[in-house]
Design a protein around this motif. Structure first.
Motif, short mmCIF file in Angstrom:
data_model
loop_
_atom_site.label_atom_id
_atom_site.label_comp_id
_atom_site.label_asym_id
_atom_site.label_seq_id
_atom_site.Cartn_x
_atom_site.Cartn_y
_atom_site.Cartn_z
N ARG A 1 -85.95 9.71 42.32
CA ARG A 1 -86.69 11.15 42.57
C ARG A 1 -86.40 11.72 44.08
O ARG A 1 -87.25 12.31 44.30
N SER A 2 -85.30 11.36 44.31
CA SER A 2 -84.77 11.96 45.56
C SER A 2 -84.41 13.58 45.41
O SER A 2 -84.19 14.16 44.43
N THR A 3 -84.36 14.38 46.51
CA THR A 3 -84.53 15.67 46.67
C THR A 3 -83.00 16.15 46.33
O THR A 3 -82.66 17.19 45.92
N VAL A 4 -82.25 15.22 46.60
CA VAL A 4 -80.73 15.70 46.46
C VAL A 4 -80.17 15.23 45.34
O VAL A 4 -78.87 15.82 44.84
N VAL A 5 -80.77 14.13 44.62
CA VAL A 5 -80.16 13.81 43.36
C VAL A 5 -81.02 13.84 41.92
O VAL A 5 -81.17 14.57 41.16
N GLY A 6 -82.03 12.93 42.15
CA GLY A 6 -82.98 12.69 41.02
C GLY A 6 -83.61 13.99 40.60
O GLY A 6 -83.32 14.37 39.60
N LYS A 7 -84.33 14.54 41.51
CA LYS A 7 -85.09 16.03 41.09
C LYS A 7 -84.35 17.08 40.46
O LYS A 7 -84.39 17.46 39.48
N PRO A 8 -83.13 17.50 41.37
CA PRO A 8 -82.20 18.39 40.74
C PRO A 8 -81.49 18.21 39.51
O PRO A 8 -81.48 18.78 38.46
N ALA A 9 -81.21 16.70 39.11
CA ALA A 9 -80.64 16.42 38.09
C ALA A 9 -81.64 16.43 36.84
O ALA A 9 -81.46 17.05 35.84
N ALA A 10 -82.65 16.15 37.12
CA ALA A 10 -83.86 16.31 36.17
C ALA A 10 -84.06 17.83 35.96
O ALA A 10 -84.13 18.15 34.67
N LEU A 11 -84.08 18.61 36.88
CA LEU A 11 -84.20 20.04 36.56
C LEU A 11 -83.28 20.66 35.71
O LEU A 11 -83.24 21.43 34.74
N VAL B 1 -83.83 20.90 57.85
CA VAL B 1 -82.82 21.67 58.40
C VAL B 1 -82.18 22.55 57.31
O VAL B 1 -81.21 23.54 57.80
N GLY B 2 -81.94 22.19 56.21
CA GLY B 2 -81.43 22.81 55.15
C GLY B 2 -81.84 24.20 54.84
O GLY B 2 -81.00 25.07 54.52
N VAL C 1 -73.73 25.60 49.35
CA VAL C 1 -73.08 25.09 48.56
C VAL C 1 -73.17 23.58 48.03
O VAL C 1 -72.59 23.00 47.17
N ASP C 2 -74.15 22.99 48.89
CA ASP C 2 -74.44 21.50 48.39
C ASP C 2 -76.06 21.61 48.28
O ASP C 2 -76.88 20.44 48.14
N GLY C 3 -76.56 22.77 48.11
CA GLY C 3 -77.90 23.06 47.60
C GLY C 3 -79.03 22.25 48.43
O GLY C 3 -79.81 21.56 48.06
N ALA C 4 -78.86 22.21 50.03
CA ALA C 4 -79.71 21.56 50.76
C ALA C 4 -80.82 22.48 51.01
O ALA C 4 -82.06 21.91 51.62
N ASN C 5 -80.85 23.89 51.11
CA ASN C 5 -82.07 24.69 51.28
C ASN C 5 -82.82 24.56 50.04
O ASN C 5 -82.38 24.74 48.84
N SER C 6 -84.26 24.50 50.54
CA SER C 6 -85.30 24.20 49.33
C SER C 6 -85.29 25.44 48.39
O SER C 6 -85.73 25.34 47.31
N GLU C 7 -84.88 26.68 49.19
CA GLU C 7 -84.87 27.82 48.25
C GLU C 7 -83.92 27.67 47.23
O GLU C 7 -84.37 27.97 45.93
N SER C 8 -82.91 27.15 47.38
CA SER C 8 -81.79 26.87 46.31
C SER C 8 -82.54 25.87 45.29
O SER C 8 -82.29 26.30 44.01
N ALA D 1 -86.79 27.44 39.00
CA ALA D 1 -87.12 28.82 38.04
C ALA D 1 -86.11 29.13 37.37
O ALA D 1 -86.33 30.07 36.62
N GLY D 2 -85.08 28.35 37.31
CA GLY D 2 -83.83 28.90 36.36
C GLY D 2 -83.24 30.15 36.76
O GLY D 2 -82.68 30.80 35.93
N LEU D 3 -83.09 30.37 38.13
CA LEU D 3 -82.24 31.49 38.66
C LEU D 3 -81.07 30.88 39.16
O LEU D 3 -80.70 29.82 39.36
N ARG D 4 -80.01 31.96 39.39
CA ARG D 4 -78.64 31.35 39.70
C ARG D 4 -78.91 30.79 41.04
O ARG D 4 -79.33 31.37 41.95
N THR D 5 -78.06 29.72 41.26
CA THR D 5 -78.22 29.12 42.43
C THR D 5 -77.04 28.18 42.68
O THR D 5 -76.53 27.58 41.37
N PHE D 6 -76.75 27.44 43.88
CA PHE D 6 -76.11 26.33 44.03
C PHE D 6 -77.04 25.10 43.79
O PHE D 6 -77.71 24.68 44.82
#
Lengths: 282, 282
Positions: free
Chosen positions: A163-173, A106-107, A116-123, A129-134
């Protein structure tokens, strides 16, 4: 060992947010955050009210959109409606979601400009990709806490447990964008304690109370505890066994008063940034 | 040590692609790949011709769209046109791009349904979120090679050297989806050889000829060499110093005849999958 004071960081961030919100209001823009709540869960309701209170306090209008027993289509329709509403700048879809519905699905219906909470996989992809995003607010809070400490992330060994999509993976990136050498561990990792003991920066985001104990921590390491595990008496404990780790870690975030308040402050900061973006993106 | 035979893997993949393409043609769908070439670079022209030949051989039409000294807007317009063209199923934007234009920027204009080389950041985000998507072909080739070997990725220690958006990061995300414990290293990593020596699976994607030597490899490790560095005499060498690593590694991809041919085969496979998708997504 010194505690990292999440409340102080949050207060500093919120002071900046309040100044930005006041400036936007003078320009005729009322920064507005919409929170879609597709659950009757009590804990969620409490958390959403706390976001609402924080927002109003700093000059951000908060709309809470409670959906009663919604299906996937109803949630999607609401997210699309809010994404299209020019009076709304930030959109959050609160979890837990109904059985069979995932945030990743649904994100995608939240506009990236309002996500603003980065729920869209595009974000998430833009983050990779190192682009500006939330980025997701919790992952951004981890980085905010680290960047305000006097430590060098460039070349540091960072280990993220989870390795969750909401914390682990984005924190790693995010850590990778800061030029840390990043390892992501999870339930299938072998010799987890030994891998964690290599870390200069250890991020615990597993959701298991007190799992990270002294065996997992290199003396002097910086430890960020993302866990918020409810206790029997209505309190919260982290993923880190505080009493065991505190004598070893160089710096450690407590739970509560660590990552949590900073996450809320980041949501508010993202909302004023999103309001600012409407000047160029409509 | 045994060489991993990229050509054999590519041949097996291409046989499957040919069968799928023949079936689609019987249904009246001519699988079609469009390659936008925004450069006059000789090596690129040679590579693009080789993709074209491979495609035609397996029953995929290939349109090469050469742009003469294009600006960003012209590239974007062409990618949008091809994304909207119902006769085109896969769209690739070849690099190098003109000065000041990045693939991350223009990739966003390739429809995710046709993004067979995973250049749209939405594709990367979907990969990170564990949703169905086309990963960048080179990263997918790394995984294809590993999955066809008799080894267990679940719980394995994987080290990826290189954090590019087109190879290092997506390869790391794919390995994480397979439940490997994944470390991403790069130019800022300290004690790189020691970190690499921990790896059961080592993926070299740095773009420096022969940089990974015996010091970087644990005895018996599986080593995937993504490097394609041109030599003075017109040949190609990998990032791995083959002569030094071969006696130590358990398995090793050569360059050429390793990742390269599999990458081409993956592009073709993605194109027939994309053609198949048009049945449901138009």
């Amino acid at each position: 060992m010194s505690d990292i004071d999440g409340r102080a960081v949050a207060a500093a961030l919120r002071a900046e947010v309040a100044a930005d919100a006041a400036r936007l209001r003078e320009e005729g823009i009322v920064p507005t955050l919409a929170v879609v709540v597709p659950t009757d869960d009590e804990g969620t309701a409490w958390y959403v009210r706390s976001i609402g209170k924080a927002a109003e306090k700093e000059g951000i209008d908060c709309r809470i959109e409670h959906l009663k027993d919604p299906g996937r289509d109803e949630i999607v329709a609401k997210l699309q409606e809010l994404s299209a509403d020019p009076a709304v700048h930030g959109v959050i879809c609160q979890t837990p979601l109904p059985e069979g519905v995932t945030l990743s699905q649904v994100g995608g219906y939240i506009s990236p400009y309002k996500d603003v909470d980065g729920a869209n996989s595009e974000s998430l992809g833009r983050l990779a990709a190192g682009l500006r995003t939330f980025p997701p607010a919790t992952a951004a809070a981890v980085l905010e806490l680290l960047k305000r400490e006097d430590l060098v992330l460039d070349g540091a060994k960072a280990v993220v447990v989870g390795r969750s999509t909401v914390v682990g993976k984005p924190a790693a990136l995010l850590l990778l964008n800061e030029s840390a050498t990043v390892t992501v561990c999870h339930s299938r990792t072998k010799e987890l304690a030994a891998v964690c003991r290599e870390a200069d920066v250890l991020v615990a985001a597993v959701g298991r109370a007190g799992m990270i104990n002294a065996d997992f921590v290199k003396p002097g390491a910086t430890v960020i505890d993302v866990g918020t595990n409810p206790t029997a008496d209505g309190g919260l404990v982290g993923d880190v066994d505080y009493a065991s780790v505190a004598p070893i870690a160089g710096r450690l975030t407590p739970v509560p008063r660590g990552v949590g308040p900073v996450t809320t402050a980041i949501l508010l900061r993202h909302t004023v940034i999103a309001a600012e973006l409407t000047k160029t993106h409509g």
